[in-house]
Design a protein around this motif. Structure first.
Motif, PDB file in Angstrom:
ATOM      1  N   ALA A 117       0.841  -1.210   0.000  1.00 41.85           N
ATOM      2  CA  ALA A 117       0.000   0.000   0.000  1.00 41.85           C
ATOM      3  C   ALA A 117       0.870   1.252   0.000  1.00 41.85           C
ATOM      4  CB  ALA A 117      -0.921  -0.005   1.220  1.00 41.85           C
ATOM      5  N   ASN A 157       1.144   3.620  -3.068  1.00 43.75           N
ATOM      6  CA  ASN A 157       0.401   4.806  -2.632  1.00 43.75           C
ATOM      7  C   ASN A 157      -1.098   4.662  -2.949  1.00 43.75           C
ATOM      8  OD1 ASN A 157       0.068   7.279  -1.372  1.00 43.75           O
ATOM      9  ND2 ASN A 157       0.342   8.440  -3.274  1.00 43.75           N
ATOM     10  N   GLY A 158      -1.619   3.504  -2.569  1.00 43.99           N
ATOM     11  CA  GLY A 158      -3.034   3.221  -2.784  1.00 43.99           C
ATOM     12  C   GLY A 158      -3.505   2.197  -1.765  1.00 43.99           C
ATOM     13  N   GLU A 159      -4.796   1.977  -1.713  1.00 40.88           N
ATOM     14  CA  GLU A 159      -5.337   1.036  -0.743  1.00 40.88           C
ATOM     15  C   GLU A 159      -5.111  -0.413  -1.189  1.00 40.88           C
ATOM     16  OE1 GLU A 159      -9.382   1.788   0.371  1.00 40.88           O
ATOM     17  OE2 GLU A 159      -8.900   3.763   1.199  1.00 40.88           O
ATOM     18  N   GLU A 207      -5.646  -4.487   0.358  1.00 44.04           N
ATOM     19  CA  GLU A 207      -6.318  -5.235   1.412  1.00 44.04           C
ATOM     20  C   GLU A 207      -5.761  -6.642   1.545  1.00 44.04           C
ATOM     21  OE1 GLU A 207     -10.450  -5.045   0.364  1.00 44.04           O
ATOM     22  OE2 GLU A 207     -10.234  -6.372  -1.354  1.00 44.04           O
ATOM     23  N   ARG A 260      -7.549  -3.284   5.503  1.00 48.85           N
ATOM     24  CA  ARG A 260      -6.975  -2.505   4.406  1.00 48.85           C
ATOM     25  C   ARG A 260      -5.916  -1.579   4.959  1.00 48.85           C
ATOM     26  NH1 ARG A 260     -12.276  -0.646   0.814  1.00 48.85           N
ATOM     27  NH2 ARG A 260     -12.650  -2.732  -0.025  1.00 48.85           N
ATOM     28  N   ASN A 308      -3.995   2.114   3.804  1.00 45.05           N
ATOM     29  CA  ASN A 308      -3.961   3.191   2.812  1.00 45.05           C
ATOM     30  C   ASN A 308      -2.508   3.492   2.449  1.00 45.05           C
ATOM     31  OD1 ASN A 308      -2.918   4.866   4.835  1.00 45.05           O
ATOM     32  ND2 ASN A 308      -4.858   5.930   5.191  1.00 45.05           N
ATOM     33  N   GLY A 309      -2.311   4.457   1.583  1.00 44.63           N
ATOM     34  CA  GLY A 309      -0.978   4.763   1.079  1.00 44.63           C
ATOM     35  C   GLY A 309       0.013   5.215   2.124  1.00 44.63           C
ATOM     36  N   LEU A 350      -7.363   0.353   7.930  1.00 48.72           N
ATOM     37  CA  LEU A 350      -8.775   0.633   7.676  1.00 48.72           C
ATOM     38  C   LEU A 350      -9.539  -0.684   7.725  1.00 48.72           C
ATOM     39  CD1 LEU A 350      -8.146   2.738   4.432  1.00 48.72           C
ATOM     40  CD2 LEU A 350      -8.305   3.631   6.775  1.00 48.72           C
ATOM     41  N   SER A 370     -13.051   1.005   4.145  1.00 50.22           N
ATOM     42  CA  SER A 370     -12.107   2.134   4.116  1.00 50.22           C
ATOM     43  C   SER A 370     -12.320   3.124   5.268  1.00 50.22           C
ATOM     44  CB  SER A 370     -12.157   2.865   2.768  1.00 50.22           C
ATOM     45  OG  SER A 370     -11.738   2.001   1.739  1.00 50.22           O
TER      46      SER A 370
END
Length: 199
Positions: A62, A66-68, A70, A130, A132-133, A138, A142
């Motif tokens: 992640a 730089n993104g979600e 899981e 999850r 995040n970046g 999360l 999210s």
């Protein structure tokens, strides 16, 4: 011509060989149950280490992308071809790591079918987490989590269980609920006995 007297011949009699075989069979029958237990216990530890490493990999991925991303438990068979059809399920049989964005290139990161290791290994815990970046934890909607996310790993017939937990800040740790508080491998006081019960 050399003649060897019967006294000079060496070897075992049939009776001696039978005694050795009986003693060996007794030793094997005594050692086999404990050896089986060791194998079962080790498979639980290996499965817990895989979960710990997978959650850390999801967090690292992640941040890198730089993104979600899981980490999910699922009853589906994890693969790149099936990544979009995997359904997150609490207490699922297998696990997978994937990008949340279904249009992302290389969405499938990693996955594992638990039966590859051993039959009877089970996971108890949420459907997934999850990241995040920035590595924050999360839930699968999210939303930032308010407490530790705990995955308990056990196996039928094994004498141990382990828990892998993730703090809201993203720290990932594996612990043994049977260890007394103060032992660096113990779950308490970080987790309560109800969060991670021993066998």
């Amino acid at each position: 011509m050399l003649i060897i007297s019967p006294r000079a011949q060496k070897g075992f009699t049939v009776l001696e060989l039978m005694i050795v075989m009986v003693v060996g069979a007794i030793l094997i029958s005594v050692a086999l149950p404990s050896f089986t237990q060791v194998i079962r216990n080790n498979s639980v530890g290996s499965a817990a280490e895989l979960i710990q490493n997978a959650v850390r990999q999801a967090e690292g991925e992640a941040i890198r992308r730089n993104g979600e991303v899981e980490f999910i438990l699922t009853d589906g068979v994890p693969s790149a071809a099936a990544v979009n059809s995997l359904v997150a399920k609490a207490d699922g049989l297998n696990w997978a790591i994937r990008m949340v964005d279904s249009t992302a290139a290389n969405r499938f990161v990693n996955g594992y079918t638990t039966s590859q290791m051993a039959e009877g290994v089970t996971y108890a815990g949420p459907a997934g987490v999850r990241f995040n970046g920035s590595g924050r934890v999360l839930d699968l909607n999210s939303t930032p989590v308010g407490g530790k996310q705990v995955f308990r790993v056990s196996r039928s017939g094994a004498g141990v269980a382990y828990c892998v937990f993730v703090t809201p800040g993203g720290a990932v740790k594996m612990c043994d609920p049977s260890r007394p508080s103060g032992d660096p491998r113990a779950c308490q006081p970080m987790l309560s006995a109800s969060d991670c019960p021993a066998v």
